[in-house]
Motif scaffolding. Structure first.
Motif, mmCIF file in Angstrom:
data_model
loop_
_atom_site.group_PDB
_atom_site.id
_atom_site.type_symbol
_atom_site.label_atom_id
_atom_site.label_comp_id
_atom_site.label_asym_id
_atom_site.label_seq_id
_atom_site.Cartn_x
_atom_site.Cartn_y
_atom_site.Cartn_z
ATOM 1 N N ASP A 323 5.666 2.264 -6.980
ATOM 2 C CA ASP A 323 5.338 3.045 -6.086
ATOM 3 C C ASP A 323 3.860 2.976 -7.238
ATOM 4 O O ASP A 323 3.030 3.806 -6.575
ATOM 5 C CB ASP A 323 5.775 3.767 -5.925
ATOM 6 C CG ASP A 323 7.238 3.773 -4.369
ATOM 7 O OD1 ASP A 323 6.851 2.578 -3.922
ATOM 8 O OD2 ASP A 323 7.876 3.961 -3.938
ATOM 9 N N VAL A 424 2.190 -3.277 -2.754
ATOM 10 C CA VAL A 424 3.795 -3.818 -2.455
ATOM 11 C C VAL A 424 3.853 -3.612 -1.206
ATOM 12 O O VAL A 424 3.619 -3.161 -0.214
ATOM 13 C CB VAL A 424 4.133 -2.173 -3.147
ATOM 14 C CG1 VAL A 424 5.807 -2.258 -2.481
ATOM 15 C CG2 VAL A 424 4.015 -1.479 -4.747
ATOM 16 N N ASP A 426 6.758 -3.941 1.555
ATOM 17 C CA ASP A 426 7.812 -2.761 2.369
ATOM 18 C C ASP A 426 8.258 -3.262 3.969
ATOM 19 O O ASP A 426 7.673 -3.290 4.342
ATOM 20 C CB ASP A 426 7.738 -1.411 1.782
ATOM 21 C CG ASP A 426 9.403 -0.505 1.564
ATOM 22 O OD1 ASP A 426 10.827 -1.886 2.258
ATOM 23 O OD2 ASP A 426 9.079 0.463 1.456
ATOM 24 N N ARG A 431 11.464 -4.673 -1.043
ATOM 25 C CA ARG A 431 10.138 -4.940 -1.202
ATOM 26 C C ARG A 431 9.600 -5.793 -1.935
ATOM 27 O O ARG A 431 10.726 -6.957 -2.991
ATOM 28 C CB ARG A 431 10.367 -3.405 -2.297
ATOM 29 C CG ARG A 431 10.225 -2.010 -1.561
ATOM 30 C CD ARG A 431 11.101 -1.025 -2.289
ATOM 31 N NE ARG A 431 10.345 -0.758 -3.193
ATOM 32 C CZ ARG A 431 9.405 0.486 -3.595
ATOM 33 N NH1 ARG A 431 8.907 0.856 -1.612
ATOM 34 N NH2 ARG A 431 8.631 0.602 -4.204
ATOM 35 N N GLU A 597 12.362 -4.907 -9.858
ATOM 36 C CA GLU A 597 11.635 -3.376 -9.632
ATOM 37 C C GLU A 597 11.970 -2.248 -10.471
ATOM 38 O O GLU A 597 11.884 -1.752 -11.279
ATOM 39 C CB GLU A 597 11.677 -2.918 -8.129
ATOM 40 C CG GLU A 597 11.269 -1.643 -8.053
ATOM 41 C CD GLU A 597 11.579 -1.128 -6.246
ATOM 42 O OE1 GLU A 597 10.319 -0.024 -6.332
ATOM 43 O OE2 GLU A 597 12.038 -1.554 -5.795
#
Length: 611
Positions: A323, A424, A426, A431, A597
């Motif tokens: 994020d 990114v 989603d 993700r 991630e």
């Protein structure tokens, strides 16, 4: 110039979420700090072993004098063009430090595999894991309590991140990275990619392909496209661990040698024996990592660093998330066009003003943290200068005010794109990250049916049989770190690129990786959770409709939740990924590795290490 508000907010969130682990890390390096030579911890027998092969002068210095002993950790081998020049660095470093009254010892070598050699080969399944192996090897090299600083000789994909992680475990020592520099430019990367596509389509033979590849990769020095290796160099400079302007000076030149000599001497300035003690673990902080992300986004750097930077930060007690990348990407303009994002290479970039011009543009717009420590001193503005040789001496002059070639380096006022080179995605599939800097606008949205393949070869075989002449999204599950080590799937690009050029709307979704040289075809990669962990990607079947939307950050499987819940995950036979080319030795890593991630690393976060 005031800092951008979002840059400040993202940085502050990183600081807050990292507060506990960063405190633990800094306390550890403070406990390790010693205001005397490290070797004074050693007993006489220990020290005698360490200095046995040294010259008489070095023995005297190491045994009785209060001067620094610098570790040389090198990724030299003579198969990697980028690392071959390092063969000459240790004697140069030793001579330079000896003339300054200090000593240096070759502390250890680390593995350095070439992704160019292993691309689409079984050995590629060791590539990502080699990063953590390199970190461990770096730690072993520095573990002898003999050293007061370290110079890291590394360039390529997993090597620099691995050395960085290993060095941070000796964060009480000053550390500097010295690159080898790029090779001179060969044929254009665009021409090379064109011939690769023609070979995939059967239009040219192997001899033509090899001739083109050899004209591109033709001498010692780093490959000139802007992939992960050259993204590493950008990161080390913008994080303050290279000398200013050092990243893209060509290999095997007098200026390169002068920069290596100066890098060696910098360690004496920052050692615990000097007056400006600045260890790596304190020099590199949350703002350094934000600057790294900004540099990656502004230059259109490698998507591999959405893994590496997270793992590197974790080693310093700092928690980054995807994020953070995504939020910063919305405010960071794309300033550079280098292959695969354009036709220029890193030599063209350097000639246009290089890192100094990029840093100046970002600093003037409040998009970088100026208030950071670096090997050049305090403040990132120390990097707004270029190195030159004058009468055989290294000097610095002010950098160009503006880009010398706006087709390669643009400005914040007139960027190539208003947003950075990564997003990114989603949705109900999970993700993922996608490199957008090399995508045309028309290729950033696709809604099409899925075609599922469990290997690159399966897709290439289907392409050869002319079965893929349609709009589709190629889905490659079970390519994640727990399945087979998360290989790069760059071998898909010639076939998929040819289909795209033929007018078909195509894209890729995978829990694997792509090369830093990939970019032409929309590729949602590093998908979490991966198929081996029960991720939805393992439930996708041929004919499912998938939406991939870069602008809105969406990756969606267009079926009902009820149907998705009753579907079973595929269970392919992965036994072929377990044996051969040393893969047997990495089974424990496949079991221990965390998610993409989280950095796809086997190492636990600071403060959470198991007993």
């Amino acid at each position: 110039m005031l800092k951008n508000e979002i840059l400040t907010e993202v940085t502050q969130r990183i600081i807050e979420r990292s507060k506990e682990s960063r405190y633990i890390y800094l306390q550890r390096i403070e406990d390790a700090r010693e205001m005397k030579p490290e070797r004074e911890h050693l007993g006489c027998s220990n020290l005698a072993h360490a200095i046995a092969p040294c010259s008489a002068v070095d023995k005297e210095n190491l045994a009785h004098k209060n001067r620094e002993n610098i570790a040389i950790v090198s990724a030299y081998n003579d198969m990697l063009s980028a690392h071959q020049p390092f063969v000459n660095f240790p004697p140069l470093i030793k001579r330079t430090l000896s003339l300054a009254g200090a000593t240096a010892q070759f502390a250890g070598g680390v593995a350095a595999m070439c992704d160019g050699v292993t691309q689409s080969q079984p050995g590629m399944e060791l590539s990502l894991f080699s990063r953590d192996n390199i970190a461990q090897s770096t730690a072993i090299a520095l573990s002898h309590n003999m050293f007061d600083g370290a110079i890291m000789l590394g360039v390529c994909d997993k090597i620099v991140p691995g050395m960085f992680i290993g060095a941070l475990k000796f964060g009480h020592l000053p550390v500097i990275f010295a690159p080898a520099g790029p090779m001179p430019s060969g044929i254009s990367n665009t021409e090379k990619a064109k011939i690769r596509q023609e070979y995939a389509m059967g239009k040219v033979g192997r001899d033509t392909l090899l001739e083109a590849e050899s004209a591109s990769y033709h001498s010692s020095g780093t490959c000139t496209f802007y992939g992960t290796a050259n993204s590493n160099q950008m990161l080390m400079e913008i994080m303050g661990l290279h000398l200013a302007g050092a990243s893209f000076v060509n290999a095997n030149t007098p200026l390169r040698d002068a920069l290596t000599e100066e890098a060696s001497l910098k360690l004496l300035e920052f050692s615990a024996l000097g007056e400006s003690y600045m260890p790596m673990g304190k020099m590199i902080d949350e703002k350094s990592f934000v600057n790294a992300i900004v540099g990656l986004l502004a230059t259109g750097g490698s998507s591999n660093h959405t893994l590496h930077l997270i793992a590197m930060a974790s080693a310093a007690g700092i928690t980054l998330t995807w994020d953070d990348f995504d939020e910063l990407s919305l405010i960071i303009p794309l300033l550079c066009k280098m292959y695969p994002n354009g036709s220029a290479d890193v030599n063209h970039f350097h000639s246009a003003g290089g890192m100094a011009v990029v840093i100046k543009e970002l600093l003037q717009s409040g998009l970088l943290h100026e208030d950071v420590n670096t090997v050049m001193g305090y403040g990132l503005s120390k990097y707004l200068q270029e190195p030159f040789l004058e009468d055989g001496k290294l000097i610095y002059r002010d950098s160009l005010e503006n880009s010398a070639d706006t087709s390669v380096i643009s400005s914040v006022l007139e960027p190539f794109s208003s947003q950075g080179g990564l997003r990114v995605l989603d949705g109900n599939i999970g993700r993922s990250v996608i490199k957008t800097s090399a995508l045309k606008k028309d290729n950033q949205f696709i809604k099409a049916e899925a075609r599922v393949f469990y290997s690159q070869d399966a897709l290439k075989d289907a392409f050869s049989r002319n079965e893929l002449n349609m709009d589709f999204i190629a889905v490659l599950p079970f390519q994640g770190p727990k399945s087979n080590g998360m290989p790069e799937l760059h071998g898909l690009m010639p076939s998929m690129g040819a289909l795209q050029d033929a007018g078909f709307n195509v894209a890729i979704i995978t829990d694997g990786r792509m090369s830093g040289a990939s970019g032409k075809v929309a590729s949602a990669i590093h998908l979490c959770p991966e198929a081996k962990d029960g991720g939805i990607i393992g439930k996708i079947i041929d004919g499912d409709i998938i939406t991939l939307d870069c602008e809105n950050g969406v990756l969606q499987l267009d079926i009902s939740e009820e149907e998705l819940n009753v579907r079973k995950n595929a269970i392919p036979d992965l036994s072929a990924n377990r044996l051969g080319v040393g893969r047997e030795l990495f089974s424990l890593m496949r079991k221990l590795v965390n998610s993409a991630e989280e950095g796809a690393t086997i190492f636990e976060a600071v403060g959470k290490e198991s007993c």
